[in-house]
Design a protein around this motif. Structure first.
Motif, PDB file in Angstrom:
ATOM      1  N   ASP A 530       0.836  -1.199   0.000  1.00 28.06           N
ATOM      2  CA  ASP A 530       0.000   0.000   0.000  1.00 28.06           C
ATOM      3  C   ASP A 530       0.877   1.258   0.000  1.00 28.06           C
ATOM      4  OD1 ASP A 530      -2.511   1.067  -0.166  1.00 28.06           O
ATOM      5  OD2 ASP A 530      -2.870   1.083   1.989  1.00 28.06           O
ATOM      6  N   TYR A 531       0.216   2.404  -0.037  1.00 24.84           N
ATOM      7  CA  TYR A 531       0.915   3.678  -0.154  1.00 24.84           C
ATOM      8  C   TYR A 531       1.560   4.067   1.177  1.00 24.84           C
ATOM      9  CZ  TYR A 531      -2.556   3.306  -3.806  1.00 24.84           C
ATOM     10  OH  TYR A 531      -3.346   2.822  -4.820  1.00 24.84           O
ATOM     11  N   ASP A 532       2.497   5.030   1.100  1.00 21.62           N
ATOM     12  CA  ASP A 532       3.128   5.604   2.284  1.00 21.62           C
ATOM     13  C   ASP A 532       3.888   4.557   3.096  1.00 21.62           C
ATOM     14  OD1 ASP A 532       3.852   7.585   4.091  1.00 21.62           O
ATOM     15  OD2 ASP A 532       2.060   7.288   5.334  1.00 21.62           O
ATOM     16  N   THR A 533       4.761   3.799   2.433  1.00 14.56           N
ATOM     17  CA  THR A 533       5.559   2.785   3.129  1.00 14.56           C
ATOM     18  C   THR A 533       7.061   2.974   2.872  1.00 14.56           C
ATOM     19  OG1 THR A 533       5.328   1.269   1.258  1.00 14.56           O
ATOM     20  CG2 THR A 533       3.710   1.079   3.041  1.00 14.56           C
ATOM     21  N   GLU A 534       7.444   4.128   2.389  1.00 16.40           N
ATOM     22  CA  GLU A 534       8.864   4.355   2.092  1.00 16.40           C
ATOM     23  C   GLU A 534       9.714   4.147   3.346  1.00 16.40           C
ATOM     24  OE1 GLU A 534       9.290   8.238   0.458  1.00 16.40           O
ATOM     25  OE2 GLU A 534       8.331   7.724  -1.438  1.00 16.40           O
ATOM     26  N   PRO A 535      10.952   3.609   3.197  1.00 14.60           N
ATOM     27  CA  PRO A 535      11.613   3.273   1.931  1.00 14.60           C
ATOM     28  C   PRO A 535      11.332   1.846   1.446  1.00 14.60           C
ATOM     29  CG  PRO A 535      13.139   2.967   3.717  1.00 14.60           C
ATOM     30  CD  PRO A 535      11.859   3.441   4.353  1.00 14.60           C
ATOM     31  N   VAL A 536      10.433   1.112   2.129  1.00 10.10           N
ATOM     32  CA  VAL A 536      10.168  -0.285   1.783  1.00 10.10           C
ATOM     33  C   VAL A 536       9.392  -0.365   0.476  1.00 10.10           C
ATOM     34  CG1 VAL A 536       9.090  -2.432   2.535  1.00 10.10           C
ATOM     35  CG2 VAL A 536      10.137  -0.907   4.230  1.00 10.10           C
ATOM     36  N   THR A 537       9.818  -1.262  -0.415  1.00  8.56           N
ATOM     37  CA  THR A 537       9.130  -1.485  -1.685  1.00  8.56           C
ATOM     38  C   THR A 537       8.612  -2.917  -1.745  1.00  8.56           C
ATOM     39  OG1 THR A 537      11.075  -2.285  -2.881  1.00  8.56           O
ATOM     40  CG2 THR A 537      10.737   0.123  -2.785  1.00  8.56           C
ATOM     41  N   ASP A 538       7.723  -3.186  -2.727  1.00  6.44           N
ATOM     42  CA  ASP A 538       7.225  -4.553  -2.869  1.00  6.44           C
ATOM     43  C   ASP A 538       8.341  -5.508  -3.286  1.00  6.44           C
ATOM     44  OD1 ASP A 538       7.498  -3.431  -5.353  1.00  6.44           O
ATOM     45  OD2 ASP A 538       5.536  -4.046  -6.109  1.00  6.44           O
ATOM     46  N   VAL A 539       9.358  -4.979  -3.983  1.00  7.85           N
ATOM     47  CA  VAL A 539      10.510  -5.819  -4.352  1.00  7.85           C
ATOM     48  C   VAL A 539      11.281  -6.218  -3.089  1.00  7.85           C
ATOM     49  CG1 VAL A 539      12.626  -5.968  -5.719  1.00  7.85           C
ATOM     50  CG2 VAL A 539      10.662  -4.699  -6.598  1.00  7.85           C
ATOM     51  N   ASP A 540      11.390  -5.293  -2.137  1.00  7.18           N
ATOM     52  CA  ASP A 540      12.030  -5.624  -0.853  1.00  7.18           C
ATOM     53  C   ASP A 540      11.304  -6.784  -0.168  1.00  7.18           C
ATOM     54  OD1 ASP A 540      13.890  -3.569  -1.095  1.00  7.18           O
ATOM     55  OD2 ASP A 540      12.646  -2.127  -0.001  1.00  7.18           O
ATOM     56  N   LEU A 541       9.962  -6.722  -0.152  1.00  7.18           N
ATOM     57  CA  LEU A 541       9.173  -7.781   0.493  1.00  7.18           C
ATOM     58  C   LEU A 541       9.403  -9.126  -0.180  1.00  7.18           C
ATOM     59  CD1 LEU A 541       5.748  -5.994   1.171  1.00  7.18           C
ATOM     60  CD2 LEU A 541       7.691  -6.276   2.720  1.00  7.18           C
ATOM     61  N   PHE A 631      21.026 -10.016   5.767  1.00  5.15           N
ATOM     62  CA  PHE A 631      20.307  -9.450   4.623  1.00  5.15           C
ATOM     63  C   PHE A 631      20.227  -7.942   4.797  1.00  5.15           C
ATOM     64  CE2 PHE A 631      16.371  -7.823   2.755  1.00  5.15           C
ATOM     65  CZ  PHE A 631      16.517  -8.228   1.434  1.00  5.15           C
ATOM     66  N   ILE A 632      20.683  -7.230   3.768  1.00  7.69           N
ATOM     67  CA  ILE A 632      20.626  -5.772   3.764  1.00  7.69           C
ATOM     68  C   ILE A 632      19.938  -5.344   2.477  1.00  7.69           C
ATOM     69  CG2 ILE A 632      21.982  -3.632   3.830  1.00  7.69           C
ATOM     70  CD1 ILE A 632      24.235  -5.279   5.168  1.00  7.69           C
ATOM     71  N   PRO A 633      18.915  -4.502   2.558  1.00  3.75           N
ATOM     72  CA  PRO A 633      18.198  -4.081   1.341  1.00  3.75           C
ATOM     73  C   PRO A 633      19.125  -3.371   0.359  1.00  3.75           C
ATOM     74  CG  PRO A 633      17.013  -3.408   3.320  1.00  3.75           C
ATOM     75  CD  PRO A 633      18.349  -3.889   3.761  1.00  3.75           C
ATOM     76  N   GLU A 634      18.709  -3.334  -0.879  1.00  2.41           N
ATOM     77  CA  GLU A 634      19.469  -2.678  -1.937  1.00  2.41           C
ATOM     78  C   GLU A 634      19.586  -1.185  -1.650  1.00  2.41           C
ATOM     79  OE1 GLU A 634      21.893  -3.076  -4.155  1.00  2.41           O
ATOM     80  OE2 GLU A 634      20.681  -4.586  -5.168  1.00  2.41           O
ATOM     81  N   GLY A 635      20.774  -0.652  -1.903  1.00  2.53           N
ATOM     82  CA  GLY A 635      21.001   0.781  -1.703  1.00  2.53           C
ATOM     83  C   GLY A 635      22.458   1.119  -1.913  1.00  2.53           C
TER      84      GLY A 635
END
Length: 659
Positions: A530-541, A631-635
């Motif tokens: 859903d909206y307003d979840t930055e910096p998490v993306t659906d690809v992260d999930l 595990f570290i998210p992309e960045g």
């Protein structure tokens, strides 16, 4: 003085034998009728494979002993030949003239089925549980070893070629007579519930080939002295002939000393089969409440069979599960427990899977459907109630969980009520079995700080959600929770959102771990963020689900080894998730979640950098060191974050690929 039974006693024994044989034949016919057509030949093929030993047939074992196969009183009939031809079309010559492979001696006294087969509880997924009854005094250790190897080979063939679970329990007749069942199904059924196991066997058994238990011929009120007087009075060549029977022992009452072990055994079984265990746990409670005046269910069943259910032709209508269910409902109705009665009715209906609201053909009009339809009429169910249960494949996860919670709540309350009336020191279950069973239950049911809860549900095949919506909600106090919803709920709120909620947690890391470990989400699940979840993306999930699925797949508590449960707990695998919801531009370690699983099947997720110190201490004496990963998210700062984490962790953690 002659010990030969009087003419009237002989006549009574013969009449009982005829009715038992008629009942056994009806159970066999029911079992075959309820099998899918492609599996029906197996009913005849399996006994044949134990009877012969030929290199071109499954179950062949290179002979190392004179006697390890051959079924007593087994004959080659037309239906067996037809079944074998269907199973082994290339071996037709063997079946046209089987004399060449026919054994000269017989090692197996009887092959007997027990369990739900041939009852209203039989389903397409029902296991075939056979007792392979032998006289251990007549077989050498090599013969028994070869026989066990043969049984295992046939089990593997049935699963590999026909996708059906077959279990053979090699049973020494003399040991069974003494209620010694050794180790079965991972724990000692002998220590936990030996007499209960024998009662279950007598209640549900079908003699597929060989000798019948002599127990079937004795009246339901027979004492042990009378039982052996009747058995010893039979003479070879007479009618009935004692060589037609095996003595598995008398049973006139159950043993209260086994109740505690039996209760925790059923709680353990409920982890995988809650619908069956509800009925069995209720049966234990009913037994305890009626200890002084009620017979075991097996003796009530035998009485029905002997009496021909008041008419000889009605013997075929007697069903062990239906009889047990009548007994349970009568008890809880008298105790004014309508909620328990309804739960038992729902569990029986779902387990039997008759789907009365669906169109039916002549082929579907089985005894099972007739019995269940009769029960539903007695219960006074409405059409909508039946349709709702028949539509369980389309229930929401919330509906599935609600029924499952009722089941487990009943099991726990039932166990507590029984425990309050029993003294542990009077129970027969061994300390080791208490340790194994208790540890298994503790893993599944107990709540501990940071421990991941198991989703207690009886619908494993209906749990995984194809689409999940993940939302972030801000509370009035400023804190945040993350929630998962079944289906596409982007932009929706209110009642629809409330009905579809699956689970919530303080972090998306905790949320995804719970979903993966409880089979709610897998690699095929579409995640909508859903909206307003930055910096998490659906690809992260999706990346998190991928790694959690690989590192922490769903645990089958009943599959955890006995050895592991009796040994001290140790960490088996550890993964740290760093900065999942933090700014991806900062090179420092701001957020840490440590996830690890133990040898007891428990999964923990501990937040906070301080938890790294506790983990370091836990791993000090760990040998070998369990797999450690991070595990570290992309960045843009991913490598610098990993370096900073490694310095703090002081352990060698493998950096997982982002995707």
């Amino acid at each position: 003085m002659s010990t030969q039974p009087s003419l009237s006693v002989q006549q009574n024994l013969t009449i009982r034998l005829l009715r038992v044989l008629r009942y056994n034949k009806a159970r066999i016919e029911r079992a075959i009728a309820l099998l899918p057509p492609e599996r029906r030949p197996l009913f005849h093929a399996i006994p044949f494979l134990l009877h012969v030993n030929h290199p071109e047939l499954p179950g062949y074992i290179e002979p190392e002993a004179e006697l390890f196969f051959g079924l007593n009183n087994f004959s080659f009939r037309d239906e067996i030949k037809t079944a074998l031809t269907q199973c082994f079309a290339n071996q037709q010559a063997l079946f046209d003239d089987p004399k060449g492979i026919w054994p000269r001696q017989r090692a197996i006294d009887a092959l007997v089925l027990m369990g739900s087969i041939g009852t209203i509880a039989q389903s397409e997924k029902s296991d075939f549980d056979y007792w392979v009854c032998v006289d251990g005094n007549k077989l050498s250790a090599d013969s028994l070893r070869c026989m066990q190897a043969k049984l295992t080979a046939v089990e593997e063939w049935a699963m590999r070629c026909h996708d059906i679970e077959v279990h053979f329990f090699l049973s020494d007749i003399e040991k069974v007579r003494k209620n010694d069942f050794g180790v079965a199904e991972g724990e000692s059924a002998g220590s936990a519930q030996a007499v209960f196991l024998k009662s279950e066997f007598y209640t549900t058994n079908i003699v597929v080939a060989g000798k019948a238990p002599f127990w079937w011929l004795t009246p339901d009120t027979t004492t042990e002295q009378q039982y052996y007087a009747l058995l010893n009075a039979l003479e070879e060549g007479g009618s009935p002939d004692p060589t037609w029977f095996m003595d598995l022992g008398h049973l006139d009452k159950l043993d209260i000393k086994e109740l505690f072990g039996a209760a925790i055994w059923q709680l353990g079984k409920a982890i995988d089969s809650p619908f069956k265990s509800v009925l069995k746990m209720a049966k234990l409670e009913v037994f305890l409440e009626n200890l002084e005046h009620d017979q075991p269910l097996c003796n009530l069943l035998k009485k029905r069979v002997h009496h021909g259910d008041e008419a000889p032709g009605n013997v075929a209508n007697i069903d062990p599960y239906a009889l047990m269910f009548d007994q349970l409902v009568t008890h809880y109705q008298a105790a004014n427990e309508p909620d328990i009665v309804l739960l038992l009715q729902q569990c029986l209906y779902i387990k039997c899977n008759c789907q009365l609201s669906k169109p039916v053909s002549d082929a579907d009009m089985t005894f099972k459907r007739r019995i269940i339809a009769g029960l539903v009429k007695q219960w006074g169910w409405s059409r909508s109630q039946i349709q709702h249960l028949d539509n369980s494949a389309n229930w929401t996860l919330t509906e599935l969980v609600q029924l499952s919670r009722k089941i487990h709540r009943f099991l726990i309350h039932c166990y507590r009520r029984m425990s309050a009336r029993l003294q542990l020191e009077e129970q027969a279950v061994s300390r080791e079995d208490i340790g194994v069973l208790g540890r298994r239950l503790d893993t599944f049911y107990s709540k501990k700080p940071h421990k991941l809860d198991f989703l207690r549900i009886g619908f494993d095949d209906k749990v995984t959600c194809p689409v999940i919506t993940v939302k972030q909600h801000r509370r009035k106090n400023g804190t945040v929770i993350w929630a998962a919803y079944n289906g596409d709920l982007l932009g929706q709120s209110g009642k629809e959102e409330s009905k579809a909620r699956i689970y919530h947690a303080e972090s998306p890391v905790q949320l995804m771990l719970w979903c993966v470990c409880n089979r709610v989400a897998d690699l095929e699940t579409t995640m909508l963020l859903d909206y307003d979840t930055e910096p998490v993306t659906d690809v992260d999930l999706h990346a998190l689900i991928k790694h959690f699925s690989a590192q922490f797949p769903p645990v089958r508590v009943n599959a955890i080894s006995r050895e592991a449960l009796l040994s001290p707990m140790k960490i088996m695998k550890c993964m740290v998730v760093v900065n999942f919801t933090s700014s991806r531009l900062k090179p420092t370690v701001d957020e840490v979640f440590i996830v690890y699983t133990t040898s007891w099947g428990e999964t923990y997720i501990v937040p906070g950098i301080a938890a790294l110190d506790k983990l370091w201490i836990e791993l000090l004496d760990a040998y070998p060191l369990p797999p450690l990963s991070v595990f570290i998210p992309e960045g843009s700062q991913r490598k610098r974050i990993y370096q900073a984490f490694s310095e703090q962790a002081e352990q060698s953690f493998e950096l997982l690929n982002y995707w």
